[in-house]
Design a protein around this motif. Structure first.
Motif, mmCIF file in Angstrom:
data_model
loop_
_atom_site.group_PDB
_atom_site.id
_atom_site.type_symbol
_atom_site.label_atom_id
_atom_site.label_comp_id
_atom_site.label_asym_id
_atom_site.label_seq_id
_atom_site.Cartn_x
_atom_site.Cartn_y
_atom_site.Cartn_z
ATOM 1 N N LEU A 30 0.824 -1.202 0.000
ATOM 2 C CA LEU A 30 0.000 0.000 0.000
ATOM 3 C C LEU A 30 0.862 1.257 0.000
ATOM 4 N N ASP A 31 1.976 1.209 0.697
ATOM 5 C CA ASP A 31 2.871 2.367 0.720
ATOM 6 C C ASP A 31 3.486 2.639 -0.653
ATOM 7 N N LYS A 32 3.855 1.560 -1.364
ATOM 8 C CA LYS A 32 4.596 1.707 -2.620
ATOM 9 C C LYS A 32 3.693 1.796 -3.859
ATOM 10 N N HIS A 33 2.516 1.193 -3.786
ATOM 11 C CA HIS A 33 1.699 1.054 -5.008
ATOM 12 C C HIS A 33 0.231 1.372 -4.745
ATOM 13 N N ALA A 34 -0.033 2.410 -3.959
ATOM 14 C CA ALA A 34 -1.403 2.733 -3.555
ATOM 15 C C ALA A 34 -2.341 2.934 -4.743
ATOM 16 N N ASP A 35 -1.856 3.584 -5.788
ATOM 17 C CA ASP A 35 -2.724 3.891 -6.930
ATOM 18 C C ASP A 35 -3.124 2.652 -7.723
ATOM 19 N N ASP A 36 -2.412 1.541 -7.501
ATOM 20 C CA ASP A 36 -2.665 0.337 -8.288
ATOM 21 C C ASP A 36 -3.425 -0.742 -7.504
ATOM 22 N N VAL A 37 -3.711 -0.486 -6.235
ATOM 23 C CA VAL A 37 -4.426 -1.471 -5.410
ATOM 24 C C VAL A 37 -5.912 -1.454 -5.755
ATOM 25 N N THR A 38 -6.458 -2.629 -6.057
ATOM 26 C CA THR A 38 -7.896 -2.740 -6.337
ATOM 27 C C THR A 38 -8.641 -3.534 -5.267
ATOM 28 N N PHE A 39 -7.890 -4.235 -4.386
ATOM 29 C CA PHE A 39 -8.536 -5.069 -3.365
ATOM 30 C C PHE A 39 -7.529 -5.323 -2.249
ATOM 31 N N TYR A 40 -7.968 -5.098 -1.007
ATOM 32 C CA TYR A 40 -7.079 -5.316 0.135
ATOM 33 C C TYR A 40 -7.903 -5.764 1.339
ATOM 34 N N VAL A 41 -7.545 -6.930 1.889
ATOM 35 C CA VAL A 41 -8.202 -7.476 3.078
ATOM 36 C C VAL A 41 -7.135 -7.796 4.113
ATOM 37 N N ASN A 42 -7.340 -7.322 5.362
ATOM 38 C CA ASN A 42 -6.397 -7.676 6.427
ATOM 39 C C ASN A 42 -7.063 -8.394 7.602
ATOM 40 N N PHE A 43 -8.400 -8.557 7.570
ATOM 41 C CA PHE A 43 -9.159 -9.334 8.561
ATOM 42 C C PHE A 43 -9.116 -8.743 9.973
ATOM 43 N N ASP A 44 -8.577 -7.537 10.146
ATOM 44 C CA ASP A 44 -8.355 -7.022 11.491
ATOM 45 C C ASP A 44 -9.649 -6.667 12.219
ATOM 46 N N GLU A 45 -10.553 -5.994 11.549
ATOM 47 C CA GLU A 45 -11.794 -5.577 12.192
ATOM 48 C C GLU A 45 -12.977 -6.451 11.766
ATOM 49 N N THR A 46 -13.104 -6.663 10.470
ATOM 50 C CA THR A 46 -14.182 -7.467 9.898
ATOM 51 C C THR A 46 -13.608 -8.216 8.699
ATOM 52 N N PRO A 47 -14.368 -9.173 8.134
ATOM 53 C CA PRO A 47 -13.908 -9.811 6.896
ATOM 54 C C PRO A 47 -14.073 -8.928 5.669
ATOM 55 N N ASN A 48 -14.664 -7.748 5.818
ATOM 56 C CA ASN A 48 -14.834 -6.847 4.688
ATOM 57 C C ASN A 48 -13.492 -6.319 4.212
ATOM 58 N N ALA A 49 -13.389 -6.069 2.914
ATOM 59 C CA ALA A 49 -12.164 -5.493 2.363
ATOM 60 C C ALA A 49 -11.960 -4.092 2.910
ATOM 61 N N VAL A 50 -10.734 -3.779 3.287
ATOM 62 C CA VAL A 50 -10.397 -2.423 3.729
ATOM 63 C C VAL A 50 -10.435 -1.474 2.543
ATOM 64 N N LEU A 51 -9.962 -1.947 1.404
ATOM 65 C CA LEU A 51 -9.997 -1.205 0.153
ATOM 66 C C LEU A 51 -10.545 -2.110 -0.935
ATOM 67 N N SER A 52 -11.389 -1.576 -1.795
ATOM 68 C CA SER A 52 -11.870 -2.369 -2.931
ATOM 69 C C SER A 52 -12.386 -1.440 -4.018
ATOM 70 N N ALA A 53 -12.004 -1.746 -5.261
ATOM 71 C CA ALA A 53 -12.514 -0.985 -6.393
ATOM 72 C C ALA A 53 -13.944 -1.379 -6.715
ATOM 73 N N GLY A 54 -14.336 -2.591 -6.306
ATOM 74 C CA GLY A 54 -15.704 -3.074 -6.483
ATOM 75 C C GLY A 54 -16.331 -3.361 -5.131
ATOM 76 N N GLU A 55 -17.194 -4.365 -5.086
ATOM 77 C CA GLU A 55 -17.866 -4.727 -3.842
ATOM 78 C C GLU A 55 -16.881 -5.363 -2.874
ATOM 79 N N GLY A 56 -16.836 -4.883 -1.635
ATOM 80 C CA GLY A 56 -15.840 -5.334 -0.685
ATOM 81 C C GLY A 56 -16.346 -6.224 0.426
ATOM 82 N N THR A 57 -17.641 -6.505 0.447
ATOM 83 C CA THR A 57 -18.217 -7.354 1.489
ATOM 84 C C THR A 57 -18.386 -8.772 0.967
ATOM 85 N N PRO A 58 -17.965 -9.798 1.708
ATOM 86 C CA PRO A 58 -18.185 -11.176 1.242
ATOM 87 C C PRO A 58 -19.674 -11.445 1.017
#
Length: 262
Positions: A30-58
């Motif tokens: 995320l630090d190096k390629h923020a503009d190119d990220v389309t989907f990011y999940v870290n599971f820390d708070e919820t299973p929802n994607a932290v970042l998503s270009a589309g739908e981020g909820t399972p």
């Protein structure tokens, strides 16, 4: 209005928020390629994607998701989460998948079947089910043989043989220790795909047929059943460009600086 710029600005704002909450860990992708990220999940708070270009909820899960301590917050231990593909991953163009895995425990005894346990961590299906890109560790191998394998499997009725991309044999169940996080990366472009462990040398494979059409589904996790030598999954990122081996090595080196020595 430029939707790409809107998403890029949103990414930057969200990254600032993530950094303030998890100051002890910053995902270098995320630090190096923020503009190119389309989907990011870290599971820390919820299973929802932290970042998503589309739908981020399972939209569904296989089994009951089970979360345990991960790199910073939580990681996915058991259960499989199903997300919509769409704008989150474009398999027909170029892209990169990066994720971290670690074992829950070292497997000190050979299993009764004498086989090295494997796992599938991520799968992405496209072309209305005509192919799936899988990434994980090859199962069914003799004890002590531990090839990591990303592969493209085509629909059974197509009669197109699947394509393997085997990269490494270091992650043996009897020596891989808890907390030893490994970074697996898969890149793709029209006609081929490649894989790498910890930013090491890329192994390339030519596709039997192109990955065309829309990505319909992204699946994260190991399914509903307990697996031998249970593995946990964390920090899943998808980008809309193919990263080079040098870029992956830089990301891994930055990951490694933040992870505790084992």
């Amino acid at each position: 209005m430029n939707m790409k710029n809107i998403f890029s600005n949103t990414v930057i704002l969200l990254l600032a928020g993530i950094a303030s909450v998890y100051a002890e860990f910053n995902n270098p992708v995320l630090d190096k390629h923020a503009d190119d990220v389309t989907f990011y999940v870290n599971f820390d708070e919820t299973p929802n994607a932290v970042l998503s270009a589309g739908e981020g909820t399972p939209f569904r899960s296989t089994g009951t998701p089970d979360f345990v301590p991960g790199v910073s917050g939580k990681a996915l231990r058991r259960g499989m989460l199903h997300y919509r593909g769409g704008e989150n991953a474009d398999l027909a163009a170029s892209g990169t998948l990066i994720y971290l895995v670690a074992p829950e425990a070292t497997m000190t005894e050979k299993p009764e079947n004498g086989k090295e346990p494997g796992f599938l961590a991520v799968a992405m299906t496209g072309g209305e089910g005509s192919y799936t890109l899988f990434s994980g560790k090859m199962g069914g191998q003799p004890w002590g043989k531990a090839p990591l394998n990303s592969y493209v499997q085509y629909a059974h009725g197509s009669k197109i043989p699947h394509v393997n991309c085997v990269i490494d044999e270091r992650l043996k169940a009897e020596t891989w220790k808890p907390g030893e996080w490994q970074m697996i990366a898969v890149t793709w472009k029209p006609g081929s795909f490649a894989a790498s462990l910890n930013g090491g040398n890329m192994q390339y494979s030519a596709l039997q047929a192109p990955m065309t059409g829309t990505c319909g589904e992204i699946r994260l996790g190991f399914g509903k059943a307990e697996i031998p030598a249970q593995v946990i999954l964390d920090e899943v990122v998808i980008l809309n460009k193919e990263l080079t081996q040098q870029q992956l090595k830089e990301i891994y080196d930055l990951f490694k600086k933040q992870l505790p020595e084992k």
